[in-house]
Write an enzyme that holds these catalytic residues in place. Structure first.
Site, PDB file in Angstrom:
ATOM      1  N   LYS A   1       0.835  -1.212   0.000  1.00  0.00           N
ATOM      2  CA  LYS A   1       0.000   0.000   0.000  1.00  0.00           C
ATOM      3  C   LYS A   1       0.873   1.267   0.000  1.00  0.00           C
ATOM      4  O   LYS A   1       0.696   2.156  -0.821  1.00  0.00           O
ATOM      5  CB  LYS A   1      -0.900   0.012   1.254  1.00  0.00           C
ATOM      6  CG  LYS A   1      -1.560   1.350   1.526  1.00  0.00           C
ATOM      7  CD  LYS A   1      -2.476   1.310   2.721  1.00  0.00           C
ATOM      8  CE  LYS A   1      -1.862   1.650   4.041  1.00  0.00           C
ATOM      9  NZ  LYS A   1      -1.480   3.057   4.248  1.00  0.00           N
ATOM     10  N   ASN A   2       1.816   1.315   0.925  1.00  0.00           N
ATOM     11  CA  ASN A   2       2.568   2.563   1.078  1.00  0.00           C
ATOM     12  C   ASN A   2       3.604   2.766  -0.020  1.00  0.00           C
ATOM     13  O   ASN A   2       4.167   3.853  -0.152  1.00  0.00           O
ATOM     14  CB  ASN A   2       3.212   2.611   2.469  1.00  0.00           C
ATOM     15  CG  ASN A   2       2.154   2.763   3.552  1.00  0.00           C
ATOM     16  OD1 ASN A   2       0.998   3.073   3.250  1.00  0.00           O
ATOM     17  ND2 ASN A   2       2.521   2.529   4.799  1.00  0.00           N
TER      18      ASN A   2
ATOM     19  N   ARG B   1      -4.769  10.005   4.353  1.00  0.00           N
ATOM     20  CA  ARG B   1      -3.715  11.013   4.484  1.00  0.00           C
ATOM     21  C   ARG B   1      -2.756  11.024   3.292  1.00  0.00           C
ATOM     22  O   ARG B   1      -2.192  12.047   2.934  1.00  0.00           O
ATOM     23  CB  ARG B   1      -2.940  10.777   5.781  1.00  0.00           C
ATOM     24  CG  ARG B   1      -1.801  11.764   5.926  1.00  0.00           C
ATOM     25  CD  ARG B   1      -1.215  11.775   7.289  1.00  0.00           C
ATOM     26  NE  ARG B   1       0.054  12.464   7.299  1.00  0.00           N
ATOM     27  CZ  ARG B   1       0.216  13.712   7.725  1.00  0.00           C
ATOM     28  NH1 ARG B   1      -0.794  14.391   8.183  1.00  0.00           N
ATOM     29  NH2 ARG B   1       1.410  14.266   7.699  1.00  0.00           N
TER      30      ARG B   1
ATOM     31  N   CYS C   1      -6.003   7.846   9.320  1.00  0.00           N
ATOM     32  CA  CYS C   1      -6.356   7.047  10.495  1.00  0.00           C
ATOM     33  C   CYS C   1      -6.348   7.898  11.755  1.00  0.00           C
ATOM     34  O   CYS C   1      -5.701   8.933  11.813  1.00  0.00           O
ATOM     35  CB  CYS C   1      -5.315   5.963  10.704  1.00  0.00           C
ATOM     36  SG  CYS C   1      -5.399   4.668   9.519  1.00  0.00           S
TER      37      CYS C   1
ATOM     38  N   ARG D   1      -1.794  14.495  13.047  1.00  0.00           N
ATOM     39  CA  ARG D   1      -0.891  14.280  11.915  1.00  0.00           C
ATOM     40  C   ARG D   1      -0.746  15.597  11.146  1.00  0.00           C
ATOM     41  O   ARG D   1      -1.399  15.842  10.150  1.00  0.00           O
ATOM     42  CB  ARG D   1      -1.402  13.130  11.047  1.00  0.00           C
ATOM     43  CG  ARG D   1      -1.437  11.839  11.861  1.00  0.00           C
ATOM     44  CD  ARG D   1      -1.880  10.669  11.062  1.00  0.00           C
ATOM     45  NE  ARG D   1      -0.837  10.159  10.195  1.00  0.00           N
ATOM     46  CZ  ARG D   1      -1.015   9.135   9.369  1.00  0.00           C
ATOM     47  NH1 ARG D   1      -2.189   8.548   9.299  1.00  0.00           N
ATOM     48  NH2 ARG D   1      -0.028   8.707   8.616  1.00  0.00           N
TER      49      ARG D   1
ATOM     50  N   ILE E   1       6.624   7.193  17.277  1.00  0.00           N
ATOM     51  CA  ILE E   1       6.305   7.951  16.051  1.00  0.00           C
ATOM     52  C   ILE E   1       4.964   8.693  16.182  1.00  0.00           C
ATOM     53  O   ILE E   1       4.870   9.869  15.868  1.00  0.00           O
ATOM     54  CB  ILE E   1       6.267   7.032  14.804  1.00  0.00           C
ATOM     55  CG1 ILE E   1       7.487   6.111  14.744  1.00  0.00           C
ATOM     56  CG2 ILE E   1       6.103   7.847  13.512  1.00  0.00           C
ATOM     57  CD1 ILE E   1       8.794   6.717  14.339  1.00  0.00           C
TER      58      ILE E   1
HETATM   59  N1  EPU Z   1       4.983  14.778  10.989  1.00  0.00           N
HETATM   60  C1  EPU Z   1       4.922  16.084  11.363  1.00  0.00           C
HETATM   61  N2  EPU Z   1       4.677  17.028  10.423  1.00  0.00           N
HETATM   62  C2  EPU Z   1       4.500  16.713   9.111  1.00  0.00           C
HETATM   63  C3  EPU Z   1       4.570  15.355   8.717  1.00  0.00           C
HETATM   64  C4  EPU Z   1       4.819  14.401   9.683  1.00  0.00           C
HETATM   65  O1  EPU Z   1       5.070  16.403  12.541  1.00  0.00           O
HETATM   66  O2  EPU Z   1       4.301  17.615   8.314  1.00  0.00           O
HETATM   67  C5  EPU Z   1       5.239  13.755  12.006  1.00  0.00           C
HETATM   68  C6  EPU Z   1       4.089  12.767  12.180  1.00  0.00           C
HETATM   69  O3  EPU Z   1       3.062  13.296  12.976  1.00  0.00           O
HETATM   70  C7  EPU Z   1       4.803  11.599  12.823  1.00  0.00           C
HETATM   71  C8  EPU Z   1       6.185  11.632  12.155  1.00  0.00           C
HETATM   72  O4  EPU Z   1       6.303  12.925  11.571  1.00  0.00           O
HETATM   73  O5  EPU Z   1       4.932  11.818  14.184  1.00  0.00           O
HETATM   74  C9  EPU Z   1       6.415  10.620  11.085  1.00  0.00           C
HETATM   75  O6  EPU Z   1       5.291  10.525  10.239  1.00  0.00           O
HETATM   76  P1  EPU Z   1       5.419  10.360   8.674  1.00  0.00           P
HETATM   77  O7  EPU Z   1       5.200  11.691   8.036  1.00  0.00           O
HETATM   78  O8  EPU Z   1       6.635   9.606   8.332  1.00  0.00           O
HETATM   79  O9  EPU Z   1       4.141   9.483   8.375  1.00  0.00           O
HETATM   80  P2  EPU Z   1       3.344   9.505   7.055  1.00  0.00           P
HETATM   81  O10 EPU Z   1       4.259   9.805   5.935  1.00  0.00           O
HETATM   82  O11 EPU Z   1       2.117  10.301   7.205  1.00  0.00           O
HETATM   83  C10 EPU Z   1       3.747   6.988   6.438  1.00  0.00           C
HETATM   84  C11 EPU Z   1       2.856   5.802   6.216  1.00  0.00           C
HETATM   85  C12 EPU Z   1       2.236   5.404   7.544  1.00  0.00           C
HETATM   86  C13 EPU Z   1       3.355   5.048   8.510  1.00  0.00           C
HETATM   87  C14 EPU Z   1       4.302   6.244   8.658  1.00  0.00           C
HETATM   88  C15 EPU Z   1       5.512   5.973   9.511  1.00  0.00           C
HETATM   89  C16 EPU Z   1       2.149   6.102   3.946  1.00  0.00           C
HETATM   90  C17 EPU Z   1       1.035   6.376   3.001  1.00  0.00           C
HETATM   91  N3  EPU Z   1       1.843   6.131   5.252  1.00  0.00           N
HETATM   92  O12 EPU Z   1       2.873   7.998   6.960  1.00  0.00           O
HETATM   93  O13 EPU Z   1       1.451   4.246   7.298  1.00  0.00           O
HETATM   94  O14 EPU Z   1       2.820   4.729   9.763  1.00  0.00           O
HETATM   95  O15 EPU Z   1       4.769   6.664   7.354  1.00  0.00           O
HETATM   96  O16 EPU Z   1       6.279   4.972   8.953  1.00  0.00           O
HETATM   97  O17 EPU Z   1       3.238   5.803   3.528  1.00  0.00           O
HETATM   98  C18 EPU Z   1      -0.315   2.742   7.587  1.00  0.00           C
HETATM   99  O18 EPU Z   1       0.073   2.203   6.543  1.00  0.00           O
HETATM  100  O19 EPU Z   1      -1.196   2.240   8.326  1.00  0.00           O
HETATM  101  C19 EPU Z   1       0.273   4.024   7.966  1.00  0.00           C
HETATM  102  C20 EPU Z   1      -0.268   4.827   8.868  1.00  0.00           C
END
Ligand code: EPU
Length: 433
Positions: free
Chosen positions: A29-30, A100, A124, A129, A340
């Protein structure tokens, strides 16, 4: 679309190890979501195979179609995308808010068309976020950011984005992907430091390179993107990498309930920390090139160890919930530290209702004492990964469990009940119209 009211009914094995057979892992998915977003920086049509048929992919296809991208189903799990007739750079609010990862689209739209408007993305319920890192990075690339009500508008300078050095305060996965996609059309070189190194990011970068992009540092935390080379030209069908989180979830289930289960079509290298953590606890795992097998004669007992979630190659936050279920069945007192996301441990209260001994220390830490026998209950799936963790808990428990709100599970796992049924789990989908 699948109804949010659909439920899974699971008749638990009550601790018996009877699952047996082969279970196949689908595309990630990701990894696929940023690949689909990359269609916006490609010239002509490009084709992706091994696409998981999950709700988040359907939503991304809807969003892309709404922008004007021609989305064609070639055959099962193979889609083609052609962005030559994009007619708007406004992301549909209703669809964007449902997942997201919609925020990834802001990168290629801003880079190629010079503007994009979008709502705060949904997703989620795993804590706050924010999108501050996205906005910070786009500003570094020269964009102007304005916010009215619920909507953000990003505008590139007249001649397009300008290459810059972006040091990420956190190695955000989707922000890294969005910046790479935006920087392809920027003038000059963009350097992303403290970039995420998750396999899904590397898969995107490798695809872009294969389609003609000039990017250095694939798989490392410093990416250098040479922009303004025009749109990309993918020549071959790109195959989505296997979903390491789906494989990891199946591995935990097999660790707890397999007589002889083989997980196929996976990439064990992406799962090293999960394999090692389970092996240390006493789970016999046979690792093949693209397979994982767990066999056991009779009962097994495990000694658990605590863990702390971490960016790749550390312990993935997305495997935290399944591993917590594992620890309810292992001997010891083990601390889980979710570093995280805040709010990604709330589901543990439902495991307590099932009979687990889990104490919440604070929103980031819980103590699990095991082993404890679990009993079937009615549960509400709170997010994709905790949803699957409930299925695993229900499989181990004694009696029947009902897992409501399985739209969340369907967002990340394609028809998971059919694959689990094939290895002997008594699980069925109840469709509520
Ligand atoms: N964060 C910020 N500001 C931002 C962006 C992120 O503070 O502008 C923080 C987040 O709140 C979090 C940390 O940075 O505390 C890391 O989050 P990240 O941005 O890496 O998460 P994401 O990119 O939104 C992806 C996956 C998630 C997975 C996370 C961590 C995708 C589509 N989603 O999310 O997957 O948990 O990385 O590895 O790639 C899932 O598949 O169930 C899922 C939630």
């Amino acid at each position: 679309m699948i109804s949010t009211k659909d439920a899974f009914v699971v008749r638990g094995l009550g601790g018996k190890r009877s699952l047996s057979g082969i279970i196949k892992v689908n595309g990630s998915k990701n990894a696929v979501l940023p690949l689909l977003a990359a269609s916006l920086v490609c010239k002509g049509s490009f084709t992706i195979s091994n696409v998981p048929l999950i709700e988040d992919v359907f939503r991304m296809n809807e969003l892309l179609s709404d922008l004007g991208v021609a989305v064609t189903t070639e055959k099962k799990r193979v889609y083609s995308y052609d962005s030559k007739n994009v007619r708007t750079t406004e992301l549909d609010h209703e669809i964007s808010k449902r997942f997201r990862a919609s925020v990834i689209l802001t990168g290629p739209l801003l880079g190629r068309f010079g503007k994009v408007s979008f709502p705060h993305p949904g997703g989620c319920v795993i804590g706050e976020r924010p999108i501050d890192i996205f906005l910070y990075g786009y500003k570094k690339l020269g964009a102007e950011v304005s916010e009215t009500g619920d909507e953000f508008l990003l505008t590139a300078p007249r001649g397009g984005l300008i290459g810059a050095s972006i040091f990420l305060p956190l190695p955000s996965v989707t922000a890294t992907e969005a910046f790479v996609l935006a920087a392809l059309q920027a003038k000059g070189i963009t350097t992303i430091k403290n970039a995420a190194v998750e396999p899904e990011v590397t898969s995107l970068v490798e695809f872009l390179i294969s389609a003609g992009a000039s990017i250095k540092g694939a798989g490392t935390s410093t990416l250098e993107i040479h922009g303004k080379k025009g749109l990309l030209n993918p020549r071959n069908i790109y195959k989505t990498i296997p979903d390491r989180l789906e494989a990891g979830g199946f591995l935990v289930l097999a660790a707890l309930a397999a007589k002889d289960v083989t997980i196929t079509n996976c990439e064990p290298e992406h799962l090293e920390i999960i394999i090692e953590t389970l092996r240390r606890a006493g789970v016999p795992i046979e690792v093949g090139k693209s397979t994982l097998r767990i066999r056991s004669e009779g009962q097994l007992s495990f000694i658990g160890s605590g863990f702390k979630t971490h960016e790749y190659p550390g312990f993935p936050t997305d495997m935290q919930a399944p591993m917590t279920v594992f620890l309810t069945q292992a001997k010891g007192e083990n601390l889980i530290f979710e570093t995280i996301f805040e709010g990604r441990l709330a589901y543990t209260q439902d495991l307590v209702r099932m009979g687990a001994d889990i104490t919440m220390w604070d929103p980031h830490r819980v103590m699990v004492k095991g082993p404890r026998k679990l009993k079937g209950k009615v549960l509400d799936g709170p997010d994709i990964r905790a949803g699957l963790a409930f299925v695993i808990a229900a499989a181990v428990a004694k009696g029947q469990s009902v897992i409501n709100n399985i739209y969340y599970i369907d967002r990340g796992y394609e028809r998971v009940e059919e694959r689990l049924k094939a290895i002997g789990l008594d699980i069925s989908r109840v469709i509520v119209s």
